[in-house]
Scaffold this active site. Structure first.
Site, PDB file in Angstrom:
ATOM      1  N   HIS A 121      12.276   1.179 -12.734  1.00  0.00           N
ATOM      2  CA  HIS A 121      12.112  -0.271 -13.077  1.00  0.00           C
ATOM      3  C   HIS A 121      12.233  -1.146 -11.679  1.00  0.00           C
ATOM      4  CE1 HIS A 121      13.955  -3.924 -15.540  1.00  0.00           C
ATOM      5  NE2 HIS A 121      12.729  -4.462 -14.631  1.00  0.00           N
TER       6      HIS A 121
ATOM      7  N   HIS B 290       0.947  -1.254   0.017  1.00  0.00           N
ATOM      8  CA  HIS B 290       0.061   0.044   0.093  1.00  0.00           C
ATOM      9  C   HIS B 290       0.803   1.284   0.120  1.00  0.00           C
ATOM     10  CE1 HIS B 290       0.990   0.982   4.112  1.00  0.00           C
ATOM     11  NE2 HIS B 290       1.147  -0.286   4.493  1.00  0.00           N
TER      12      HIS B 290
END
Ligand code: JB2
Length: 212
Positions: free
Chosen positions: A146, A137
């Site tokens: 990346h 979250h």
């Protein structure tokens, strides 16, 4: 109206995965453009030429593009050029990824199979969330960053633009990884990593540059 064909920029390993993702999502790939225009097929899609073909493809009605280049800075540069030529940057999200309905997604992102993106996480434009990566979250992934396969980012981790998190790294809650930073494969990051730094090991420490 059915979505139109997508031109994929890049014809290497990343493009191979992306072509399969786009097809798995029901999209059609018009072909690939690569700096090496040698005619060949990649994941069954043809290399049509290099990026100089973009204006012709746009004129022929191809409106959507995906930049499948693993190099973070190059991906951003090429994507900006494609957008300036009138292409919309689409997302390549695996049907086998799990995305919270409250996650916020940028454009031009790749989310591979097995990735899990939890509540109110944000994925910036052109970022890659690779196979099996977990974003808990409130994680924020910066533009063209990346997160490599198998990384685990705990709640509220922030990753700066163009940062690269190597395969299988773990990051504890609330840590910030700066722009252009690199985290080595398997590292366990327990404190912030400054912009441009390289952090490796368990627990991760900054790698000191070697001088000649
Ligand atoms: O400006 C360019 C350009 N520069 C290099 N435009 C276009 N359209 N293509 C360009 N290329 C091409 O990118 C090269 O000619 C080459 O074919 C391709 C890069 O292929 P490679 O397999 O070396 O890397 P990749 O970017 O497809 O994949 C990397 O990143 C992925 C996320 C690899 O590290 C993968 O293992 C990784 N999964």
């Amino acid at each position: 109206m059915a979505a139109g064909p997508i031109i994929v920029l890049g014809a290497g390993g990343h493009a191979k995965v992306v072509v399969e993702l786009l097809r798995a999502s029901g999209r059609t790939v018009a072909g690939l453009l690569d700096a090496d225009p040698t005619p060949r097929t990649v994941a069954g899609a043809e290399v049509l030429g290099d990026d100089l073909l973009l204006p012709r493809l746009r004129a022929e009605g191809v409106a959507d593009a995906f930049v499948a280049l693993g190099d973070n800075r190059l991906r951003g540069d090429v994507a900006r050029r494609a957008a300036a030529q009138g292409f919309s940057l689409v997302n390549a999200v695996s049907p086998q990824a799990v995305l919270s309905p409250s996650a916020r997604l940028g454009v031009g992102i790749a989310v591979m199979a097995g990735a899990v993106v939890n509540a109110e996480a944000t994925i910036g434009d052109l970022a890659i969330v690779n196979t099996g990566a977990v974003l808990d979250h409130d994680v924020r992934i910066g533009e063209a960053a990346h997160v490599a396969p198998g990384c685990a980012l705990a709640g509220a981790v922030t990753v700066g633009a163009r940062a690269f998190l190597g395969v299988g790294c773990s990051v504890i809650p609330g840590v910030t990884i700066g722009e252009d930073a690199v985290v080595g494969a398997g590292a366990v990051v327990v404190r912030d990593v400054p912009s441009g730094a390289v952090a490796v090991g368990v627990p991760a420490h900054r790698r000191t540059p070697r001088h000649a």
